[in-house]
Enzyme design. Structure first.
Site, PDB file in Angstrom:
ATOM      1  CG  HIS A  55      14.158 -58.110  -4.545  1.00 58.43           C
ATOM      2  ND1 HIS A  55      13.140 -57.662  -3.731  1.00 58.43           N
ATOM      3  CD2 HIS A  55      15.069 -58.674  -3.715  1.00 58.43           C
ATOM      4  CE1 HIS A  55      13.418 -57.966  -2.473  1.00 58.43           C
ATOM      5  NE2 HIS A  55      14.583 -58.562  -2.425  1.00 58.43           N
ATOM      6  CB  SER A 113      11.516 -56.013   1.658  1.00 57.02           C
ATOM      7  OG  SER A 113      11.903 -56.536   0.407  1.00 57.02           O
ATOM      8  NE  ARG A 165      20.420 -55.111   0.204  1.00 55.64           N
ATOM      9  CZ  ARG A 165      19.452 -55.524   1.003  1.00 55.64           C
ATOM     10  NH1 ARG A 165      18.291 -54.920   0.986  1.00 55.64           N
ATOM     11  NH2 ARG A 165      19.642 -56.513   1.842  1.00 55.64           N
ATOM     12  CE  LYS A 199      14.892 -62.635   6.816  1.00 53.07           C
ATOM     13  NZ  LYS A 199      15.359 -62.013   5.590  1.00 53.07           N
TER      14      LYS A 199
HETATM   15  P1  ADP Z   1      16.436 -62.784   2.361  1.00 53.00           P
HETATM   16  O1  ADP Z   1      15.492 -62.865   3.531  1.00 53.00           O
HETATM   17  O2  ADP Z   1      16.836 -64.129   1.842  1.00 53.00           O
HETATM   18  O3  ADP Z   1      17.616 -61.876   2.529  1.00 53.00           O
HETATM   19  P2  ADP Z   1      15.338 -60.735   0.641  1.00 53.00           P
HETATM   20  O4  ADP Z   1      14.046 -60.779  -0.104  1.00 53.00           O
HETATM   21  O5  ADP Z   1      15.496 -59.708   1.688  1.00 53.00           O
HETATM   22  O6  ADP Z   1      15.511 -62.206   1.201  1.00 53.00           O
HETATM   23  O7  ADP Z   1      16.541 -60.597  -0.383  1.00 53.00           O
HETATM   24  C1  ADP Z   1      16.787 -61.555  -1.382  1.00 53.00           C
HETATM   25  C2  ADP Z   1      18.118 -61.237  -2.040  1.00 53.00           C
HETATM   26  O8  ADP Z   1      18.026 -59.995  -2.739  1.00 53.00           O
HETATM   27  C3  ADP Z   1      19.297 -61.082  -1.079  1.00 53.00           C
HETATM   28  O9  ADP Z   1      20.452 -61.566  -1.723  1.00 53.00           O
HETATM   29  C4  ADP Z   1      19.388 -59.591  -0.881  1.00 53.00           C
HETATM   30  O10 ADP Z   1      20.711 -59.200  -0.529  1.00 53.00           O
HETATM   31  C5  ADP Z   1      19.022 -59.109  -2.270  1.00 53.00           C
HETATM   32  N1  ADP Z   1      18.472 -57.750  -2.273  1.00 53.00           N
HETATM   33  C6  ADP Z   1      17.483 -57.228  -1.537  1.00 53.00           C
HETATM   34  N2  ADP Z   1      17.274 -55.920  -1.826  1.00 53.00           N
HETATM   35  C7  ADP Z   1      18.168 -55.607  -2.795  1.00 53.00           C
HETATM   36  C8  ADP Z   1      18.499 -54.428  -3.509  1.00 53.00           C
HETATM   37  N3  ADP Z   1      17.903 -53.273  -3.254  1.00 53.00           N
HETATM   38  N4  ADP Z   1      19.478 -54.509  -4.424  1.00 53.00           N
HETATM   39  C9  ADP Z   1      20.125 -55.680  -4.629  1.00 53.00           C
HETATM   40  N5  ADP Z   1      19.889 -56.806  -3.999  1.00 53.00           N
HETATM   41  C10 ADP Z   1      18.924 -56.787  -3.082  1.00 53.00           C
END
Ligand code: ADP
Length: 164
Positions: free
Chosen positions: A17, A128, A90, A41
């Site tokens: 992130h 995550s 990703r 979630k």
């Molecule tokens: P959500 O539940 O909305 O997917 P996340 O916290 O899992 O929330 O992810 C928020 C955003 O960050 C999403 O667009 C996700 O694809 C992106 N994201 C999560 N992990 C990574 C990573 N390792 N590299 C790039 N983007 C990421």
């Protein structure tokens, strides 16, 4: 002024992130990291904890703020006078879901654009959920998350020692 909103669960915020946030700060005047309740979630951390870890992780990085929201994303953007939704990409498997959401948000508000930023290759498979699994099993997550998150995960997931 170009204001972008980066919405997500951030349960917890990872270096993936943060990589997206740093790249985005080169493109936009202001970035709002928007942490959602995401009750469906069943997050490990409360909304307040997730926002507080994110705030600490982005401190000193530039014009970036952390907020929480519990409404339709496009309504949150309007309330912040923002016109851009930022999402991280990703592996290819992210694409279908992200595409669907972007089209839906465009239908809801044609004035809002979704922008995708690709993460650095070393964070391509970082999620995550994987971080939480590794931490729960006692693995070292120091290379995946900022220090504040590492500490919080340890506190939250540490099992009480069994008596001999
Ligand atoms: P959500 O539940 O909305 O997917 P996340 O916290 O899992 O929330 O992810 C928020 C955003 O960050 C999403 O667009 C996700 O694809 C992106 N994201 C999560 N992990 C990574 C990573 N390792 N590299 C790039 N983007 C990421």
């Amino acid at each position: 002024m170009k204001v972008a909103v980066y919405p997500g669960t951030f349960d917890p915020i990872t270096l993936g992130h943060l990589d997206v946030i740093e790249r985005a700060l080169k493109l936009f005047d202001k970035l709002i990291v928007a942490v959602t309740t995401a009750q469906n979630k069943k997050p490990l951390f409360s909304l307040k904890e997730r926002a507080s870890m994110a705030s600490e992780a982005v401190r000193g990085k530039g014009n970036v703020e952390v907020r929480t929201f519990d409404c339709l994303l496009v309504d949150f953007l309007r309330s912040q006078k923002a016109g851009i939704i930022l999402r991280g990409l990703r592996e290819v498997s992210d694409f279908e879901h992200e595409f669907q959401q972007a089209i839906m948000n465009r239908k809801l508000d044609p004035g809002i654009e979704t922008v995708f930023i690709m993460t650095s290759a070393k964070y391509f498979y970082l999620t995550s959920s994987a971080v939480k699994e590794v931490a729960a099993l006692g693995g070292d997550v120091g290379c995946f998350v900022p220090k504040v998150v590492e500490k919080k995960l340890r506190e939250r997931l540490e099992k009480p020692k069994k008596p001999n």
